[in-house]
Write a protein that holds these residues in place. Structure first.
Motif, PDB file in Angstrom:
ATOM      1  N   ILE A   1       0.837  -1.218   0.000  1.00 50.74           N
ATOM      2  CA  ILE A   1       0.000   0.000   0.000  1.00 50.74           C
ATOM      3  C   ILE A   1       0.861   1.254   0.000  1.00 50.74           C
ATOM      4  CG2 ILE A   1      -1.961  -1.162   1.109  1.00 50.74           C
ATOM      5  CD1 ILE A   1      -1.222   0.378   3.703  1.00 50.74           C
ATOM      6  N   GLN A   2       2.141   1.119   0.392  1.00 52.37           N
ATOM      7  CA  GLN A   2       3.033   2.295   0.379  1.00 52.37           C
ATOM      8  C   GLN A   2       3.211   2.852  -1.034  1.00 52.37           C
ATOM      9  OE1 GLN A   2       6.772   1.724   2.510  1.00 52.37           O
ATOM     10  NE2 GLN A   2       5.811   0.191   3.812  1.00 52.37           N
ATOM     11  N   TRP A   3       2.931   2.014  -2.032  1.00 52.03           N
ATOM     12  CA  TRP A   3       3.040   2.452  -3.421  1.00 52.03           C
ATOM     13  C   TRP A   3       1.844   3.280  -3.878  1.00 52.03           C
ATOM     14  CZ3 TRP A   3       5.458  -2.691  -5.055  1.00 52.03           C
ATOM     15  CH2 TRP A   3       6.736  -2.479  -5.576  1.00 52.03           C
ATOM     16  N   HIS A   4       0.762   3.159  -3.133  1.00 49.73           N
ATOM     17  CA  HIS A   4      -0.481   3.733  -3.655  1.00 49.73           C
ATOM     18  C   HIS A   4      -0.548   5.237  -3.396  1.00 49.73           C
ATOM     19  CE1 HIS A   4      -4.664   4.267  -4.663  1.00 49.73           C
ATOM     20  NE2 HIS A   4      -4.648   3.055  -5.179  1.00 49.73           N
ATOM     21  N   PRO A   5      -0.890   6.023  -4.416  1.00 51.32           N
ATOM     22  CA  PRO A   5      -0.895   7.478  -4.233  1.00 51.32           C
ATOM     23  C   PRO A   5      -2.067   8.017  -3.416  1.00 51.32           C
ATOM     24  CG  PRO A   5      -1.527   6.910  -6.480  1.00 51.32           C
ATOM     25  CD  PRO A   5      -1.144   5.622  -5.809  1.00 51.32           C
ATOM     26  N   ASP A   6      -3.086   7.203  -3.163  1.00 52.89           N
ATOM     27  CA  ASP A   6      -4.250   7.694  -2.399  1.00 52.89           C
ATOM     28  C   ASP A   6      -4.649   6.612  -1.387  1.00 52.89           C
ATOM     29  OD1 ASP A   6      -6.611   8.643  -1.392  1.00 52.89           O
ATOM     30  OD2 ASP A   6      -7.494   9.126  -3.337  1.00 52.89           O
ATOM     31  N   CYS A   7      -3.928   6.595  -0.282  1.00 52.99           N
ATOM     32  CA  CYS A   7      -4.130   5.514   0.694  1.00 52.99           C
ATOM     33  C   CYS A   7      -4.221   6.078   2.107  1.00 52.99           C
ATOM     34  CB  CYS A   7      -2.961   4.538   0.608  1.00 52.99           C
ATOM     35  SG  CYS A   7      -3.041   3.256   1.858  1.00 52.99           S
ATOM     36  N   ARG A   8      -5.254   5.676   2.806  1.00 55.42           N
ATOM     37  CA  ARG A   8      -5.416   6.074   4.204  1.00 55.42           C
ATOM     38  C   ARG A   8      -5.395   4.825   5.073  1.00 55.42           C
ATOM     39  NH1 ARG A   8      -9.935  10.478   2.812  1.00 55.42           N
ATOM     40  NH2 ARG A   8      -8.467  12.124   2.288  1.00 55.42           N
ATOM     41  N   VAL A   9      -4.669   4.910   6.158  1.00 60.23           N
ATOM     42  CA  VAL A   9      -4.614   3.816   7.126  1.00 60.23           C
ATOM     43  C   VAL A   9      -5.273   4.341   8.390  1.00 60.23           C
ATOM     44  CG1 VAL A   9      -3.077   2.355   8.499  1.00 60.23           C
ATOM     45  CG2 VAL A   9      -2.508   2.887   6.117  1.00 60.23           C
ATOM     46  N   ILE A  10      -6.343   3.695   8.801  1.00 58.30           N
ATOM     47  CA  ILE A  10      -7.085   4.165   9.979  1.00 58.30           C
ATOM     48  C   ILE A  10      -6.926   3.119  11.080  1.00 58.30           C
ATOM     49  CG2 ILE A  10      -9.360   4.828  10.851  1.00 58.30           C
ATOM     50  CD1 ILE A  10      -9.953   5.831   8.022  1.00 58.30           C
ATOM     51  N   VAL A  11      -6.465   3.574  12.220  1.00 60.95           N
ATOM     52  CA  VAL A  11      -6.152   2.636  13.306  1.00 60.95           C
ATOM     53  C   VAL A  11      -6.674   3.170  14.641  1.00 60.95           C
ATOM     54  CG1 VAL A  11      -4.070   1.722  12.213  1.00 60.95           C
ATOM     55  CG2 VAL A  11      -3.886   3.726  13.666  1.00 60.95           C
ATOM     56  N   ASP A  12      -6.841   2.255  15.588  1.00 60.66           N
ATOM     57  CA  ASP A  12      -7.121   2.706  16.953  1.00 60.66           C
ATOM     58  C   ASP A  12      -5.785   2.788  17.706  1.00 60.66           C
ATOM     59  OD1 ASP A  12      -6.496   0.061  17.402  1.00 60.66           O
ATOM     60  OD2 ASP A  12      -8.328  -0.431  18.495  1.00 60.66           O
ATOM     61  N   GLU A  13      -5.836   3.308  18.919  1.00 59.73           N
ATOM     62  CA  GLU A  13      -4.606   3.492  19.698  1.00 59.73           C
ATOM     63  C   GLU A  13      -3.867   2.176  19.876  1.00 59.73           C
ATOM     64  OE1 GLU A  13      -3.016   6.067  20.756  1.00 59.73           O
ATOM     65  OE2 GLU A  13      -4.446   7.706  20.563  1.00 59.73           O
ATOM     66  N   ALA A  14      -4.612   1.105  20.106  1.00 62.23           N
ATOM     67  CA  ALA A  14      -3.953  -0.182  20.372  1.00 62.23           C
ATOM     68  C   ALA A  14      -3.165  -0.652  19.153  1.00 62.23           C
ATOM     69  CB  ALA A  14      -4.998  -1.222  20.774  1.00 62.23           C
ATOM     70  N   ALA A  15      -3.744  -0.520  17.974  1.00 66.80           N
ATOM     71  CA  ALA A  15      -3.045  -0.962  16.758  1.00 66.80           C
ATOM     72  C   ALA A  15      -1.915  -0.007  16.389  1.00 66.80           C
ATOM     73  CB  ALA A  15      -4.031  -1.094  15.600  1.00 66.80           C
ATOM     74  N   ALA A  16      -1.986   1.240  16.875  1.00 74.31           N
ATOM     75  CA  ALA A  16      -0.962   2.247  16.546  1.00 74.31           C
ATOM     76  C   ALA A  16       0.258   2.143  17.449  1.00 74.31           C
ATOM     77  CB  ALA A  16      -1.559   3.652  16.679  1.00 74.31           C
ATOM     78  N   ALA A  17       0.190   1.286  18.456  1.00 74.64           N
ATOM     79  CA  ALA A  17       1.181   1.318  19.540  1.00 74.64           C
ATOM     80  C   ALA A  17       2.627   1.144  19.067  1.00 74.64           C
ATOM     81  CB  ALA A  17       0.843   0.251  20.580  1.00 74.64           C
ATOM     82  N   ARG A  18       2.860   0.419  17.958  1.00 74.10           N
ATOM     83  CA  ARG A  18       4.241   0.177  17.527  1.00 74.10           C
ATOM     84  C   ARG A  18       4.679   1.098  16.398  1.00 74.10           C
ATOM     85  NH1 ARG A  18       5.781  -4.942  19.623  1.00 74.10           N
ATOM     86  NH2 ARG A  18       7.827  -4.505  18.746  1.00 74.10           N
ATOM     87  N   LEU A  19       3.858   2.077  16.037  1.00 74.62           N
ATOM     88  CA  LEU A  19       4.235   2.990  14.943  1.00 74.62           C
ATOM     89  C   LEU A  19       5.229   4.029  15.466  1.00 74.62           C
ATOM     90  CD1 LEU A  19       0.698   3.583  13.367  1.00 74.62           C
ATOM     91  CD2 LEU A  19       2.600   2.323  12.307  1.00 74.62           C
ATOM     92  N   GLN A  20       6.389   4.107  14.811  1.00 67.92           N
ATOM     93  CA  GLN A  20       7.413   5.081  15.236  1.00 67.92           C
ATOM     94  C   GLN A  20       6.925   6.512  15.052  1.00 67.92           C
ATOM     95  OE1 GLN A  20      10.542   4.251  16.405  1.00 67.92           O
ATOM     96  NE2 GLN A  20       9.843   2.113  16.344  1.00 67.92           N
ATOM     97  N   GLY A  21       6.166   6.737  13.989  1.00 70.96           N
ATOM     98  CA  GLY A  21       5.818   8.115  13.627  1.00 70.96           C
ATOM     99  C   GLY A  21       4.476   8.571  14.177  1.00 70.96           C
ATOM    100  N   ARG A  22       3.988   7.944  15.247  1.00 74.86           N
ATOM    101  CA  ARG A  22       2.590   8.222  15.598  1.00 74.86           C
ATOM    102  C   ARG A  22       2.331   9.666  16.013  1.00 74.86           C
ATOM    103  NH1 ARG A  22       4.541   4.669  19.202  1.00 74.86           N
ATOM    104  NH2 ARG A  22       4.329   5.213  21.393  1.00 74.86           N
ATOM    105  N   GLU A  23       3.336  10.337  16.602  1.00 74.06           N
ATOM    106  CA  GLU A  23       3.089  11.744  16.968  1.00 74.06           C
ATOM    107  C   GLU A  23       2.938  12.595  15.703  1.00 74.06           C
ATOM    108  OE1 GLU A  23       2.021  12.452  19.766  1.00 74.06           O
ATOM    109  OE2 GLU A  23       2.516  10.409  20.403  1.00 74.06           O
ATOM    110  N   TYR A  24       3.712  12.304  14.685  1.00 78.88           N
ATOM    111  CA  TYR A  24       3.599  13.013  13.401  1.00 78.88           C
ATOM    112  C   TYR A  24       2.227  12.737  12.759  1.00 78.88           C
ATOM    113  CZ  TYR A  24       4.319  13.666   8.363  1.00 78.88           C
ATOM    114  OH  TYR A  24       4.177  14.016   7.048  1.00 78.88           O
TER     115      TYR A  24
END
Ligand code: F6R
Length: 268
Positions: A224-247
């Motif tokens: 999906i990183q290739w796709h020019p129009d992509c949204r990833v929607i997550v809750d806090e629990a699924a976001a927990a390991r994302l390095q860039g979550r504050e951004y």
């Protein structure tokens, strides 16, 4: 790609449903790509509620599901056709002939896959494709090493996916098919826009790899990183390991495009 973090699974699903509804209002004959699974149940409940309470109209909409088990007839409660009928199709005013799933009962599965791709093309392609992510990193049933240009085809499910989905078969777990038809990664990437929804702590690690790691056939969701129009929607629990979550939070708080959603109530 944008990553949108919501406080909980319910609000992540409601935002997803709101984005789908807005697309449908803007283009009433939109072609929607749909997914099944536990994560999507809340999305379909929210869409059904919008149909009931806000008159959200599905009468001209066409739908294509990502996948279907091989060997389960539509009336089998574990088939994805049955799931879709229960969770969405019979709750809104979709015309049955406008709903499509791969035919996992076809005598010639390869011909059924070619036919499915042809039907997507005949409808003008998919406007908005909804995706979940599996424990194996799959989108649809594109298990590890699925070619990133793959098309609709039959795939064997990994032991991880069997372990993920067998509980849904309850006492029938032994009956869970080990093979499925799935849109390919290449098919998915041709959709004009993508929304991937992931909720719950069990998704945190694989989601971070898919979103922030290298693009690899070992994790088909990374495509999906290739796709020019992509949204990833997550809750806090699924976001927990994302390095860039504050951004990602900053983007949601500051991008003008998100203002109507920030301000709208996503409560039920
Ligand atoms: C199903 C599909 C799968 C699921 C994924 C997550 O149509 O496309 O990729 O989205 O396995 O399933 P849940 O939501 O049950 O965790």
């Amino acid at each position: 790609m944008e990553v949108i973090i919501q406080p909980d699974a319910e609000r992540a699903a409601r935002l997803t449903a709101r984005l789908i509804a807005d697309r449908l209002r803007a283009k009433p004959d939109a072609v929607l790509g749909l997914a099944t699974g536990r994560t999507m149940e809340r999305v379909y409940a929210a869409l059904a509620q919008m149909h009931r309470e806000e008159g959200l109209d599905f009468s001209r909409c066409r739908t294509f599901n990502l996948d279907e088990y091989i060997g389960l007839p539509p009336e089998d409660p574990h088939s994805y056709r049955y799931y879709m009928n229960e969770h969405l199709f019979r709750r809104v005013n979709l015309r049955p002939e406008n709903t499509h799933l791969p035919d996992g009962m076809a005598a010639d599965l390869k011909a059924a896959c070619r036919d499915y791709e042809g039907r997507i093309r005949a409808c003008g392609g998919i406007d908005l494709q909804l995706l979940g992510i599996g424990a194996s990193g799959h989108i649809g049933f594109n298990e590890p090493l699925s070619a990133l240009r793959s098309r609709t085809r039959d795939k064997s499910l990994t032991p991880e996916t069997v372990a993920q989905n067998a509980p849904l078969f309850g006492a029938d777990a032994a009956r869970m098919p080990r093979r499925a038809l799935t849109m390919g990664v290449g098919t998915i990437l041709e959709a004009r826009s993508l929304i991937l929804l992931a909720t719950g702590a069990a998704k945190a690690e694989i989601l971070a790899k898919a979103v922030e790691g290298p693009i690899t056939a070992m994790i088909s969701a990374s495509a999906i990183q290739w796709h020019p129009d992509c949204r990833v929607i997550v809750d806090e629990a699924a976001a927990a390991r994302l390095q860039g979550r504050e951004y990602y939070r900053w983007i949601y708080e500051n991008e003008p495009d998100w203002a109507p959603y920030r301000n709208a109530s996503l409560e039920s």
